[in-house]
Design a protein around this motif. Structure first.
Motif, mmCIF file in Angstrom:
data_model
loop_
_atom_site.group_PDB
_atom_site.id
_atom_site.type_symbol
_atom_site.label_atom_id
_atom_site.label_comp_id
_atom_site.label_asym_id
_atom_site.label_seq_id
_atom_site.Cartn_x
_atom_site.Cartn_y
_atom_site.Cartn_z
ATOM 1 N N ASP A 219 0.853 -1.184 0.000
ATOM 2 C CA ASP A 219 0.000 0.000 0.000
ATOM 3 C C ASP A 219 0.897 1.245 0.000
ATOM 4 O O ASP A 219 2.062 1.177 0.367
ATOM 5 N N GLY A 233 -5.993 6.583 4.141
ATOM 6 C CA GLY A 233 -6.374 5.170 4.251
ATOM 7 C C GLY A 233 -5.631 4.294 3.257
ATOM 8 O O GLY A 233 -5.692 3.073 3.333
ATOM 9 N N ARG A 298 -10.447 -7.305 8.470
ATOM 10 C CA ARG A 298 -11.264 -7.109 7.262
ATOM 11 C C ARG A 298 -10.349 -7.129 6.056
ATOM 12 O O ARG A 298 -9.135 -7.042 6.185
ATOM 13 N N ASP A 301 -8.719 -1.853 2.280
ATOM 14 C CA ASP A 301 -9.131 -0.983 1.191
ATOM 15 C C ASP A 301 -7.956 -0.054 0.927
ATOM 16 O O ASP A 301 -7.630 0.745 1.792
HETATM 17 N N1 GLY Z 1 -5.198 0.192 3.196
HETATM 18 C C1 GLY Z 1 -5.107 0.018 4.567
HETATM 19 C C2 GLY Z 1 -6.319 -0.427 5.247
HETATM 20 O O1 GLY Z 1 -7.295 -0.871 4.664
HETATM 21 O O2 GLY Z 1 -6.338 -0.321 6.460
#
Ligand code: GLY
Ligand code: AMP
Length: 441
Positions: A219, A233, A298, A301
């Protein structure tokens, strides 16, 4: 025909619905949502609108009518509120961990203490502080690492719960103010030694006994080109065609896997409940080997968007077997042997002050072999696509290697009007990947 309710209307739920739709079982998909996600709608899902995702009563009413075979909960907040336990109680199979087990994501101190108690060698040095007045102990920890520490609030703060030395503070006072606030709000704060190295995520699907890994993802968390600007995020993610990443070797992936297997076993001993659902491990490759940064409960994202659309294994079967405790019957998850580069087109002003309300004229084709489009901060109303803030549109480029995936991603992005949007064009480029490689040298 199987009926499945997916809770949540963000980017990762768009990817979950995409993977369900690809299943040869062709399930009927329902989406328990606060707004209409155009990507989820286009997949043919029936949208079940609610005022908030943790509205158990609404979910129970819908479930009563639909009689679903399975509910998949996307975001962490409804899981933290006990939605999985609630569904279990009313007899509906649910793919998501229990409220006790979701502490793996919601409480940093729970996870660090769990690893310590069960002797899982994956944490940096850390210190859990509970006394707001005990500045002295925190200062001692700060000094021990020459200020190179990370301060973590002990609860969910929507991505704003972690301050890193160098990026968010340079003096003890700022760190201490945040630490005190966390103690006031959550009763605790966690201080950690700051680890150095490239980060990567491995998302695993688990049933308490078996761990099925997906490919490693990287990420890019900072908002600006060349890793500048505020924490977000996640602005975009890459995955390589060989399941790994350019800076990882087999040993690193093996270590990450071991940490997840041991943690899954430890949490059952601790809470008495098997962990069912997703264990998303955020790892870092340091000079002293692979360490754990955090677990999420989870699909990440944007991480879910790199993984789920590329999955060849029947995703309905994977979720059902996880819920039944029979994941061992699937020996390995299969994926298209392709590299992916995902970039989020974000509302201008994100993350501090994202624009909302603009009506966007979007290209029509969202599902091509070379590029796919998913939605997060876009809502569909009266046939219009309205910018709803934050990370708005995810563009996934697919190719035989990272360079081709990046080209395909950029080519698709050129079809979008960018007047109200911005993105990080450097994600997936050779230069940025080489910069990450240098972190391990
Ligand atoms: N992309 C990092 C998360 O979903 O926490
Ligand atoms: P978390 O919410 O725990 O994932 O933390 C958010 C981000 O803070 C991570 O993605 C890392 O970039 C950074 N971070 C967290 N813990 C550490 C650590 N111990 N050392 C270095 N960076 C960290």
């Amino acid at each position: 025909m199987k009926k499945i309710i997916v809770v949540g209307n963000g980017g990762s739920e768009n990817a979950i619905c995409y993977a369900l739709k690809k299943s040869p079982q062709n399930p009927r998909i329902y989406n328990f949502a606060t707004t209409v996600n155009p990507g989820i709608k286009k997949l043919g899902a029936e949208i079940l609108l609610t005022d908030r995702l943790n509205n158990f009563e609404d979910l129970e009413n819908f479930a009563g009518k639909i009689q679903p075979d399975l509910v998949i909960i996307g975001p962490e907040n409804p899981i933290a509120d006990g939605m999985s336990d609630f569904l279990k109680k009313i007899g509906i199979p649910c793919f998501a961990p229990s409220q006790k087990n979701v502490q793996l994501e919601t409480s940093k101190s729970f996870t660090r203490n769990l690893l310590k108690k069960y002797e899982i060698d994956a944490s940096p040095e850390f210190f859990v502080s509970e006394d707001a007045e005990d500045t002295k102990s925190r200062e001692k920890f700060y000094q021990k690492f020459d200020g190179q520490i990370v301060v973590k609030a002990d609860g969910l703060l929507g991505g704003k719960g972690v301050l890193v030395a160098g990026a968010h503070f340079d003096d003890f006072e700022t760190a201490e103010n945040f630490a005190r606030k966390s103690i006031e709000k959550f009763g605790r704060v966690v201080l950690e030694e700051k680890l150095i190295g490239p980060e990567f995520s491995v998302i695993s699907i688990v049933d308490g006994e078996t761990v099925l890994d997906t490919q490693a993802i990287q990420d890019n968390k900072l908002a600006g080109i060349d890793d500048t600007g505020p924490q977000t995020g996640g602005m975009g993610t890459i995955s390589d065609e060989n399941w790994s990443l350019p800076f990882l070797d087999e040993k690193d992936l093996q270590k990450a896997r071991e940490i997840t297997v041991q943690t899954m076993q430890a949490i059952e001993k601790e809470t008495g409940e098997k962990y069912v659902g997703v264990m998303y491990g955020g790892f870092i490759k340091t000079k002293n080997g692979v360490k754990l940064i955090e677990y999420n409960a989870r699909f990440g994202d944007p991480e879910a968007l790199n993984i789920l659309p590329m999955m060849k294994t029947d995703f309905v079967e994977v979720c059902e077997k996880a819920v039944q405790g029979k994941l061992r019957e699937i020996s390995k998850l299969q994926f298209e042997p392709k590299a992916t580069v995902l970039k989020y087109l974000c509302a201008k002003g994100y993350p501090q002050n994202p624009q909302k309300g603009a009506i966007l004229d979007l290209p029509k084709n969202w599902d091509e072999e070379k590029a796919k489009v998913f939605f997060a901060g876009i809502k569909e109303e009266d046939g219009k696509y309205i910018l709803n803030g934050g990370r708005a549109i995810a563009v996934l480029g697919i190719g035989k290697n990272l360079a081709e995936a990046n080209e395909n991603c950029e080519a698709k992005i050129r079809e979008f009007p960018l007047e109200h949007l911005f993105y990080r064009s450097d994600i997936g480029t050779k230069e940025l990947i080489e910069k990450r490689m240098k972190l391990v040298e």
